[in-house]
Write an enzyme that holds these catalytic residues in place. Structure first.
Site, PDB file in Angstrom:
ATOM      1  N   GLU A   1      -5.307  -8.763   0.484  1.00  0.00           N
ATOM      2  CA  GLU A   1      -5.932  -8.534   1.795  1.00  0.00           C
ATOM      3  C   GLU A   1      -7.408  -8.276   1.602  1.00  0.00           C
ATOM      4  OE1 GLU A   1      -4.352  -5.442   4.387  1.00  0.00           O
ATOM      5  OE2 GLU A   1      -2.313  -5.979   3.798  1.00  0.00           O
TER       6      GLU A   1
ATOM      7  N   GLU B   1       0.786  -1.227   0.000  1.00  0.00           N
ATOM      8  CA  GLU B   1       0.000   0.000   0.000  1.00  0.00           C
ATOM      9  C   GLU B   1       0.824   1.287   0.000  1.00  0.00           C
ATOM     10  OE1 GLU B   1      -2.935  -0.222   3.118  1.00  0.00           O
ATOM     11  OE2 GLU B   1      -3.905  -1.952   2.225  1.00  0.00           O
TER      12      GLU B   1
END
Ligand code: BGC
Length: 444
Positions: A351, A166
């Site tokens: 995720e 991220e």
């Protein structure tokens, strides 16, 4: 339909994910990271906690791997702690750090669980932040050396590598909003961090592709894809701006498509230290897959007062304990959006999960809302696979409750409950549900 009969094509990977700082503990046995420092800032962490003990995974990894094996996952996504491997500088690895990850990876392989390793999941060594952190180009050189060291030392034990987790969060939550480490509030630094994170990714791919390594390497992104509040012209435009800021800024460069020019043109040029050679390097290698971390979809509206020209909208949709809207259909919109850009490159959900206020009753955690969230998102995954999108795996966040960054231990995402007083692990009902889904996929 019995949703536990979620059957995917053969070879689809089922996994779980976690990250070093959130689970390992043994904070005094490694170098300092920006999260150790950030946790000391009064008020930075909701419950005043830190990751110094966390789930004590460093001492309990065998039990944790046993639980993963019982769950039946094909793969486990973990991250290396850079300051545990290279506490002082990039030249002197810590033998204890190497020994820990070697044992961990060997134990996973012995159980037939394929390790997917993230090189960087937010725990930058403090020494690098003291020299300026991601806004500085030198951090990409340090990262390149760290990546080469990891590939040389561990490639034979790893199945899949992830360069970064991220980059949006590292850059904007870390250097602009300041609600994650290193807690800086400066847009120029955030934009510079974006460019250097993308460059770091490209450098790792260059090292990997030219170094004779043979496993898979990709990245894990969280993205805002266009989702306007309504179809008014101003909100449609705002949604495009949100996608520039929250998706194209990371996705386009690593696909060799350059940076979104329109976004860059709105800020001073010294925000974007992009050299010709960086763009050349970025376009040289494609990732073997693109990982998507998806929790919710950001609905946006125009906001001329924001530097980004948009703002997030509240909705009346049901929310998780994080306050995040539950929007499984947003995942299919996001996968389609990404697939339009990535084409044949496989996609992986690296995720997905939800936090709830779990409680133990009669030794059980009846987390029906987590089960529902999991199944609804898996259903979307199966739909997009049927549609022909090359989605090849799903990793639930997380196998166990852990240190949820600025929320400390006040938010639980695990399929396994962790009693932080005793470090006892208690599989929740969602663990058993995921286990059944995986098992049915293996009964062929
Ligand atoms: C991060 C995880 C985090 C999860 C839930 C992702 O942004 O990669 O580390 O725990 O979301 O907030």
């Amino acid at each position: 339909m019995d949703r536990e009969r979620l059957i995917f094509p053969e070879g689809f990977t089922f996994g779980c994910a976690a990250a070093s700082y959130q689970i390992e503990g043994s904070g005094s046995m490694r170098g300092r990271s920006i999260w150790d420092d950030f946790c000391k800032v009064p008020g930075a962490i909701a419950d005043g906690s830190d990751g110094s003990v966390a789930c004590d995974h460093l001492n309990r990894f065998e039990e944790d791997i046993e639980l993963l094996a019982e769950l039946g996952v094909d793969s486990y996504r973990l991250s290396f702690s850079w300051p545990r491997l290279l506490p002082e500088d990039e030249q002197h690895p810590d033998p204890e750090g190497i020994a820990f990850y070697t044992k961990l990876l060997e134990a996973l392989n012995a159980k037939g669980i394929k390790p997917m390793v993230t090189l960087y999941h937010w725990d930058l060594p403090s020494r690098l932040q003291e020299a300026g952190g991601w806004p500085q180009r030198a951090t990409t050189d340090a990262y390149e050396t760290y990546a080469r060291f990891c590939f040389d030392t561990f490639d034979h034990l790893v199945n899949t590598w992830i360069t970064l987790n991220e980059p949006y969060c590292s850059a904007f939550l870390g250097y602009y909003y300041g609600d994650q480490a290193p807690g800086i509030r400066d847009l120029r630094q955030a934009h510079r961090a974006v460019c250097h994170l993308n460059l770091a990714h490209a450098k790792a791919l260059e090292v990997y592709r030219t170094g004779g390594y043979t496993k898979r390497i990709g990245t894990a992104l969280n993205l805002f894809t266009p989702r306007p509040k309504d179809l008014s012209k101003e909100n449609l435009e705002a949604a495009e701006r949100a996608a520039d800021h929250g998706a194209r800024l990371y996705l386009d460069p690593i696909l060799g498509l350059g940076y979104p020019e329109e976004y860059l043109s709105k800020f001073p040029s010294d925000h974007f230290p992009i050299l010709e050679e960086d763009l050349e390097l970025l376009s040289r290698h494609e990732p073997d897959f693109v990982g998507i971390n998806y929790y919710s979809e950001s609905v946006v509206k125009a906001d001329p007062t924001s530097p980004f020209g948009f703002d997030f909208c509240g909705t009346d949709l049901p929310k998780t304990h994080m306050g995040w809207d539950i929007i499984p259909e947003g995942l299919s919109r996001q996968l389609r959006y990404v697939h339009e850009r990535t084409g044949d490159i496989p996609l992986v959900i690296t995720e997905n999960g939800s936090a709830w206020e779990d409680s133990i009753e009669d030794g059980k955690v009846e987390d029906t809302r987590r089960i529902d969230y999991l199944k609804r998102h898996l259903e979307v995954c199966r739909e997009v696979v049927e549609e022909g999108i090359p989605l090849t795996g799903y990793y639930a966040w997380s196998n166990m409750d852990n240190f949820e960054w600025a929320y400390g231990y006040s938010r639980r995402f695990g399929l396994i409950y962790v009693d932080y007083q005793t470090q006892k692990r208690i599989p929740k009902e969602s663990y058993h549900s995921y286990k059944r889904i995986i098992a049915r996929n293996k009964e062929r």
